[in-house]
Design a protein around this motif. Structure first.
Motif, PDB file in Angstrom:
ATOM      1  N   ALA A 145       0.732  -1.292  -0.005  1.00 13.71           N
ATOM      2  CA  ALA A 145       0.191   0.082  -0.163  1.00 13.71           C
ATOM      3  C   ALA A 145       0.659   1.298   0.133  1.00 13.71           C
ATOM      4  CB  ALA A 145      -0.984  -0.149   1.235  1.00 13.71           C
ATOM      5  N   HIS A 302      -3.414  -3.182  10.921  1.00 10.25           N
ATOM      6  CA  HIS A 302      -3.753  -2.647   9.857  1.00 10.25           C
ATOM      7  C   HIS A 302      -5.448  -3.726   9.308  1.00 10.25           C
ATOM      8  CE1 HIS A 302      -3.913  -1.833   5.235  1.00 10.25           C
ATOM      9  NE2 HIS A 302      -3.810  -0.507   6.148  1.00 10.25           N
ATOM     10  N   LEU A 304      -8.311  -3.451   6.018  1.00 13.28           N
ATOM     11  CA  LEU A 304      -8.714  -2.874   4.707  1.00 13.28           C
ATOM     12  C   LEU A 304     -10.074  -3.510   4.163  1.00 13.28           C
ATOM     13  CD1 LEU A 304      -8.046  -5.277   2.250  1.00 13.28           C
ATOM     14  CD2 LEU A 304      -5.824  -4.489   3.064  1.00 13.28           C
ATOM     15  N   LYS A 378     -15.054   3.963   5.948  1.00 13.10           N
ATOM     16  CA  LYS A 378     -13.728   3.682   6.600  1.00 13.10           C
ATOM     17  C   LYS A 378     -13.767   2.367   7.489  1.00 13.10           C
ATOM     18  CE  LYS A 378     -12.391   8.452   6.391  1.00 13.10           C
ATOM     19  NZ  LYS A 378     -11.696   9.618   6.904  1.00 13.10           N
ATOM     20  N   GLU A 405      -8.240   2.899   6.600  1.00  6.49           N
ATOM     21  CA  GLU A 405      -8.435   2.754   5.351  1.00  6.49           C
ATOM     22  C   GLU A 405      -9.889   3.243   4.893  1.00  6.49           C
ATOM     23  OE1 GLU A 405      -5.976   2.907   3.530  1.00  6.49           O
ATOM     24  OE2 GLU A 405      -4.409   1.523   4.556  1.00  6.49           O
TER      25      GLU A 405
END
Length: 412
Positions: A145, A302, A304, A378, A405
């Motif tokens: 990313a 993280h 996504l 989001k 993200e």
């Protein structure tokens, strides 16, 4: 018959007979860094903007970021599966001297250095003489990313989210190999290198290291199988180091040499490349770089979206299953939250069951859009250690992304 014997019978021809089959050398060009005498230039590939699909041996159609050597990104839709198919798994080589053929009849994995009994293992030794270990673990490029960082574009391959994959790895615990060799007192680190070679005198061969206690803890593995079959050549056949929860720069492909060291490894790959700001946020400012850096290590927490894809059109008043992935360095994902209003409010998503400590974890959220027009969704994750995601982040390498993200599109 135990699982180890099953694997060996099913894969004997693939593991030991590759020398008599068509090799990648006959199908891929042998690239070079012609006209480039700078070692640093070899570390910073020029970004490709067309993101065209290519198909190489043992691979399905993947997004090409570079071709010398091949750098291939996995399309987003493959991440709707818990395990990424071998043929769709991303490819990342640093040096153009990557192996395109391995004679498994003569291949040996060497283990030496600060050990009492240096070893030289055949593939059959590894499969037959050691208890097999299996785990599901996510592998992720350090710069995954990178193209999404806000600010000056960091040098390097401009990945979107496809520089990652999740697989079931089978092999031998590194600890078992070290025990067989008899590590001497005073061991500090363990260094690893593969069959790939540097094409230029100014750029040393890739050698990475782990602290001895980490290498010997039991999770690090020398893998000979990926999703139940031998590794694809482009993903490191015949052996790959698996360092679960750590970025892929340590996952040495085509592993051929393990060396126990009595001092810290010092080379360009540890001292200069793949270093991150030494702070919790892994962030710095373009005009005010962090004064201290450290080698990249554990995954940042993280998450996504994998559904909807960017700019996907959704139907008004129709339920839609939002879906995505969350990962961290091994503490485990505790919570994933979704925002339907651009980050003003947040609601918990539903987590799928864990499939491994070092695997990604899938999340889901049913949304029924009630108005036509643009949407911005989001997502943010928090792990069991309380580590979450940031509203902004930048660093000079575009490494270890941990930004909240979003995905956008139209409700029609």
């Amino acid at each position: 018959m135990n699982g180890n014997e099953d694997f060996w019978k099913l894969n004997r021809r693939r593991l030991l007979g590759l020398a008599s089959t068509v090799s990648l050398a006959s199908l891929l060009p042998r690239p070079s860094f012609a006209g480039n005498s700078s070692a640093s230039a070899a570390l910073d590939e020029m970004p490709h903007s067309d993101r065209r699909l290519v198909r190489l041996p043992e691979k399905t159609s993947l997004i090409q970021l570079a071709d010398r050597p091949p750098q291939l990104e996995t399309p987003l839709h493959y991440f709707r599966q818990d395990l990424t198919p071998n043929e769709a798994f991303f490819v990342r080589w640093h040096l153009s001297g990557y192996p395109t053929h391995v004679d498994t009849r003569t291949f040996r994995l060497r283990l030496d250095g600060q050990v009492a009994k240096p070893q030289s293992f055949t593939l059959q030794d590894l499969v037959n003489d050691f208890e097999p270990a299996t785990m599901v673990a996510m592998n992720q490029c350090s710069g995954n990313a990178r193209s999404l960082f806000t600010g000056p574009t960091p040098a390097g391959l401009q990945w979107q989210f496809g520089g990652m994959g999740n697989a079931q790895w089978t092999g031998v615990r590194l600890k078992d190999l070290l025990d067989r060799a008899g590590v001497k007192a005073g061991a500090v680190e363990v260094a690893f290198s593969g069959l790939d070679e540097s094409p230029m005198p100014g750029l040393p061969k890739i050698v990475k290291s782990l602290k001895f206690d980490h290498a010997n803890a039991g999770d690090v593995m020398v893998a000979y199988a990926m999703n139940g079959t031998a590794l694809p050549m482009l993903n490191g056949f015949p052996l790959r180091l698996v360092v679960p929860g750590w970025y892929a720069t340590y996952w040495i492909k085509s592993l051929a040499h393990i060396e126990v060291l009595d001092k810290r490894l010092s080379n360009i790959w540890m001292d200069e490349a793949y270093r991150i700001p030494d702070n919790t946020e892994i962030s710095e400012e373009p005009g005010k770089l962090a004064p201290r850096t450290v080698p990249i290590n554990r995954f940042a927490t993280h998450s996504l979206f994998v559904r909807p894809e960017p700019e996907e059109a959704l139907l008004v008043n129709h339920p839609y299953m939002l879906e995505g992935l969350a990962n961290d360095g091994g503490d485990g994902i505790a919570r994933v939250e979704v925002s339907l209003d651009g980050g003003r409010t947040w609601t918990d998503a539903k987590l799928d069951p864990e499939i491994g400590r070092y695997s990604w974890r899938r999340w889901r959220f049913v949304w029924t859009p009630t108005q036509k027009g643009r949407y911005t969704l989001k997502v943010r994750a928090t792990n069991r250690a309380g580590e979450g995601q940031l509203t902004s982040q930048w660093n000079r390498g575009g490494l270890a992304r941990r930004v909240i993200e979003q995905t956008t599109g139209m409700v029609i």
